[in-house]
Design a protein around this motif. Sequence first.
Motif: not given
Length: 372
Positions: A155-162, A230-234
Amino acid sequence: MTRIVIVGGGLSGLSLAAQLAATDHRHPVVVVDDGSRPIEAMTWASWSDRPGLLDAAASRWFDRIRVHVNGRTKVLRLGGYRYRVVNGDDLAAVVRRYTGPLRHFTFQHGHVDRVEDDGVIVDGRHMRATWVFDSVIGSPEEPPVDARLVFRGWHVRSERPAFDAEIPTLFDFRTPQVHGASFVYVLPKDEHHALVEHTSFTAPDAPEDVTAQREALAGYLTEVAGTGGHEIEREEHAVLPLRSRQADRRHGNVLTIGAEGGLLKASTGFAYQRIQRDSAAIARSLYDHGHPFGLPEPPARFRLFDGVLLDVITREPAQLERAFGALFRYHTAEPALRFLDEATSAPQEWRLFAGMPAATYLAAARHRVLSS
Ligand SMILES: Cc1cc2nc3c(=O)[nH]c(=O)nc-3n(C[C@H](O)[C@H](O)[C@H](O)COP(=O)(O)OP(=O)(O)OC[C@H]3O[C@@H](n4cnc5c(N)ncnc54)[C@H](O)[C@@H]3O)c2cc1C
């Protein structure tokens, strides 16, 4: 007095409880779960072409999917189907709407050690039951495992709108093949958030390579999705045994349900929709016949198709992309989804199979039929 015990309050246990409540079933029902797989941690995606009892639990609906196969990206409409996402806590809340007002439904915390003909052993104590529906212990003789579905998702949060928030990617083959036929699945939440999953069909005894899976995910996010960081949230991970042969679900008064009952479709690893249909059929059989065994059997050829595909792709992983490319070659995904739903006719199947290497599949089918 008839009493029903449902072993496991996960997807199949809760779905069955809701169906029993909705079919005006009057006998006591106890659902026993030990909390080892918290329902809140689960999310199921699936496709369906008809209304279902638990539809209110779906939080997102999609009318298109994206696939990247044989070097091309395509967006496909779903025809009469919709692809939807159900979170575990929403499912539990909708099930409570059906069972909550009924005093004869009990949800009990407990660990089931054993299932017997006349009940179950919960935390060392016998609980009597007329019918047991077991999603945990399983049948004593399970059919052989044809392959395994190994997936690792971030489950990721990306820097750019990807990510495209409106269109999930059912499969994208632009990823390293890790010990088997592999693709990436993307379930978007919004432009910056998604579940990105590396999925492989492997031989039953293939080793699992966690490092290679994580590298494949990182590579996909950077090179294909273009997250710009990206950041891995889970992280989630599972290994599902895929069995194309039918388990013997009935043992005395016990019926296995859910994944243990063989409801995981061997060629996809999806089970949500099959479990919904099975739960409805069990409740209907109890209501109409006074026993839960009057269940429809899909034509046996679909199990053969699943088994043959697994035989072919575990020997020759590149064939998975070819097979998915053939199934999803139309401008809509509906023919492929109907086939995977086991609702096609033989002539429709022959049309879908055109484009697959006939000799490879016929040899595998022949081998399977002769060795069974
Ligand atoms: C991570 C993951 C993601 C999946 N995603 C999808 C998807 O998107 N779409 C899809 O169609 N399918 C999916 N599947 C496949 C399938 O739909 C799920 O595995 C589904 O949850 C199977 O339902 P079930 O009732 O058989 O098992 P579960 O939902 O796992 O329920 C079993 C329950 O039994 C309880 N339990 C376990 N041991 C005991 C015990 N000894 N005593 C009492 N209780 C016990 C657990 O706490 C759990 O609540 C996924 C599977 C996994 C593992």
